[in-house]
Design a protein around this motif. Sequence first.
Motif, mmCIF file in Angstrom:
data_model
loop_
_atom_site.group_PDB
_atom_site.id
_atom_site.type_symbol
_atom_site.label_atom_id
_atom_site.label_comp_id
_atom_site.label_asym_id
_atom_site.label_seq_id
_atom_site.Cartn_x
_atom_site.Cartn_y
_atom_site.Cartn_z
ATOM 1 N N ALA A 58 0.833 -1.203 0.000
ATOM 2 C CA ALA A 58 0.000 0.000 0.000
ATOM 3 C C ALA A 58 0.866 1.250 0.000
ATOM 4 C CB ALA A 58 -0.910 0.009 1.228
ATOM 5 N N LYS A 59 0.318 2.312 -0.572
ATOM 6 C CA LYS A 59 0.914 3.643 -0.497
ATOM 7 C C LYS A 59 -0.073 4.512 0.287
ATOM 8 C CE LYS A 59 3.505 3.523 -4.817
ATOM 9 N NZ LYS A 59 4.747 3.147 -4.270
ATOM 10 N N VAL A 60 0.446 5.108 1.371
ATOM 11 C CA VAL A 60 -0.410 5.893 2.253
ATOM 12 C C VAL A 60 0.287 7.210 2.581
ATOM 13 C CG1 VAL A 60 -1.562 5.983 4.503
ATOM 14 C CG2 VAL A 60 -1.396 3.803 3.278
ATOM 15 N N SER A 61 -0.446 8.304 2.420
ATOM 16 C CA SER A 61 0.067 9.629 2.782
ATOM 17 C C SER A 61 -0.575 10.066 4.083
ATOM 18 C CB SER A 61 -0.267 10.653 1.688
ATOM 19 O OG SER A 61 0.411 10.327 0.509
ATOM 20 N N VAL A 62 0.229 10.709 4.919
ATOM 21 C CA VAL A 62 -0.268 11.184 6.203
ATOM 22 C C VAL A 62 0.414 12.504 6.531
ATOM 23 C CG1 VAL A 62 1.444 9.918 7.572
ATOM 24 C CG2 VAL A 62 -0.752 10.505 8.592
ATOM 25 N N LYS A 63 -0.317 13.348 7.234
ATOM 26 C CA LYS A 63 0.243 14.624 7.676
ATOM 27 C C LYS A 63 0.159 14.650 9.200
ATOM 28 C CE LYS A 63 -0.379 19.609 7.090
ATOM 29 N NZ LYS A 63 0.886 20.154 6.940
ATOM 30 N N VAL A 64 1.309 14.812 9.831
ATOM 31 C CA VAL A 64 1.381 14.904 11.285
ATOM 32 C C VAL A 64 2.033 16.232 11.607
ATOM 33 C CG1 VAL A 64 2.260 13.875 13.404
ATOM 34 C CG2 VAL A 64 1.598 12.401 11.494
ATOM 35 N N GLY A 65 1.268 17.120 12.240
ATOM 36 C CA GLY A 65 1.791 18.464 12.498
ATOM 37 C C GLY A 65 2.156 19.109 11.166
ATOM 38 N N PRO A 66 3.337 19.679 11.081
ATOM 39 C CA PRO A 66 3.731 20.350 9.842
ATOM 40 C C PRO A 66 4.358 19.414 8.805
ATOM 41 C CG PRO A 66 5.409 20.681 11.504
ATOM 42 C CD PRO A 66 4.283 19.924 12.169
ATOM 43 N N ILE A 67 4.472 18.120 9.122
ATOM 44 C CA ILE A 67 5.177 17.190 8.241
ATOM 45 C C ILE A 67 4.195 16.316 7.480
ATOM 46 C CG2 ILE A 67 6.787 15.256 8.151
ATOM 47 C CD1 ILE A 67 8.178 16.408 10.575
ATOM 48 N N SER A 68 4.372 16.271 6.167
ATOM 49 C CA SER A 68 3.628 15.347 5.316
ATOM 50 C C SER A 68 4.560 14.217 4.920
ATOM 51 C CB SER A 68 3.124 16.048 4.058
ATOM 52 O OG SER A 68 2.172 17.028 4.392
ATOM 53 N N ARG A 101 12.017 11.136 11.249
ATOM 54 C CA ARG A 101 11.535 12.505 11.468
ATOM 55 C C ARG A 101 10.148 12.541 12.098
ATOM 56 N NH1 ARG A 101 9.606 15.416 6.050
ATOM 57 N NH2 ARG A 101 8.387 13.728 5.164
ATOM 58 N N LEU A 102 9.263 11.598 11.761
ATOM 59 C CA LEU A 102 7.954 11.566 12.412
ATOM 60 C C LEU A 102 8.047 11.000 13.824
ATOM 61 C CD1 LEU A 102 5.506 10.533 9.564
ATOM 62 C CD2 LEU A 102 5.836 12.778 10.582
ATOM 63 N N GLY A 103 9.056 10.177 14.072
ATOM 64 C CA GLY A 103 9.251 9.614 15.396
ATOM 65 C C GLY A 103 9.640 10.652 16.438
ATOM 66 N N LYS A 104 10.035 11.829 15.986
ATOM 67 C CA LYS A 104 10.427 12.895 16.911
ATOM 68 C C LYS A 104 9.224 13.539 17.606
ATOM 69 C CE LYS A 104 14.596 13.881 14.347
ATOM 70 N NZ LYS A 104 15.278 14.785 13.438
ATOM 71 N N PHE A 105 8.045 13.367 17.007
ATOM 72 C CA PHE A 105 6.843 13.914 17.636
ATOM 73 C C PHE A 105 6.523 13.114 18.874
ATOM 74 C CE2 PHE A 105 6.303 15.700 13.435
ATOM 75 C CZ PHE A 105 5.808 16.949 13.721
ATOM 76 N N GLY A 106 5.874 13.721 19.815
ATOM 77 C CA GLY A 106 5.532 13.044 21.058
ATOM 78 C C GLY A 106 4.372 12.078 20.894
ATOM 79 N N LEU A 107 4.239 11.202 21.869
ATOM 80 C CA LEU A 107 3.186 10.207 21.891
ATOM 81 C C LEU A 107 1.802 10.852 21.800
ATOM 82 C CD1 LEU A 107 2.427 7.231 22.241
ATOM 83 C CD2 LEU A 107 2.508 7.591 24.709
ATOM 84 N N GLY A 108 1.624 11.980 22.459
ATOM 85 C CA GLY A 108 0.321 12.653 22.452
ATOM 86 C C GLY A 108 -0.122 13.059 21.061
ATOM 87 N N ILE A 109 0.804 13.585 20.258
ATOM 88 C CA ILE A 109 0.466 13.995 18.894
ATOM 89 C C ILE A 109 0.126 12.777 18.041
ATOM 90 C CG2 ILE A 109 1.404 15.007 16.768
ATOM 91 C CD1 ILE A 109 2.938 16.980 18.560
ATOM 92 N N PHE A 110 0.925 11.704 18.169
ATOM 93 C CA PHE A 110 0.648 10.486 17.405
ATOM 94 C C PHE A 110 -0.692 9.877 17.790
ATOM 95 C CE2 PHE A 110 5.228 9.775 16.250
ATOM 96 C CZ PHE A 110 4.996 9.831 14.889
ATOM 97 N N ARG A 111 -0.968 9.823 19.075
ATOM 98 C CA ARG A 111 -2.228 9.216 19.522
ATOM 99 C C ARG A 111 -3.419 10.008 18.979
ATOM 100 N NH1 ARG A 111 -3.148 5.319 22.246
ATOM 101 N NH2 ARG A 111 -1.182 5.264 23.360
ATOM 102 N N LYS A 112 -3.336 11.339 19.049
ATOM 103 C CA LYS A 112 -4.422 12.172 18.538
ATOM 104 C C LYS A 112 -4.618 11.933 17.041
ATOM 105 C CE LYS A 112 -6.009 16.930 18.282
ATOM 106 N NZ LYS A 112 -5.747 18.325 18.591
#
Length: 150
Positions: A46-56, A118-129
């Motif tokens: 699969a190819k999946v795009s996601v945006k977390v905070g300012p990072i796509s 680079r996405l792993g640098k975000f905190g658990l709270g942002i990922f969970r949300k």
Amino acid sequence: MKIAGEFQVDAPQDRVWDKVRDPELMVQCIPGCESIEQIDPMAYRAKVSVKVGPISARFNLVVTVLSEEAPHTVISRTSGEEGTRASVVSSDNVLRLEPTETGGTKVSYEADVSMTGRLGKFGLGIFRKKADQLADVFVETFRHKLEVAA
């Protein structure tokens, strides 16, 4: 990070079972999913795009079904990376289906997700949300596709 939830679908368990293994339906239900292809009877790409905070990010994923017991349990592993390996994701997943008293199906899911880069640098709270938001969109789309088609 552990992600878990459950929801009900007004469709019989056998029908829900068929649909959770249907790549054409899943590409329509998974937020950001651009494509899914079946590699073999137990694996998908699969190819999946996601945006977390300012990072796509755009992930190339492989989903491998490790075991299944029709029509109620699928155990799978998802792994993948951005094309540049800027972020790497892996997830061990369990999906369970059980009939409800009203003839529908209760769907339960659990995932143990690991993200690095680079996405792993975000905190658990942002990922969970973000995971909760994506799960909500999936649930509503999946439920709608099955219930309207019925």
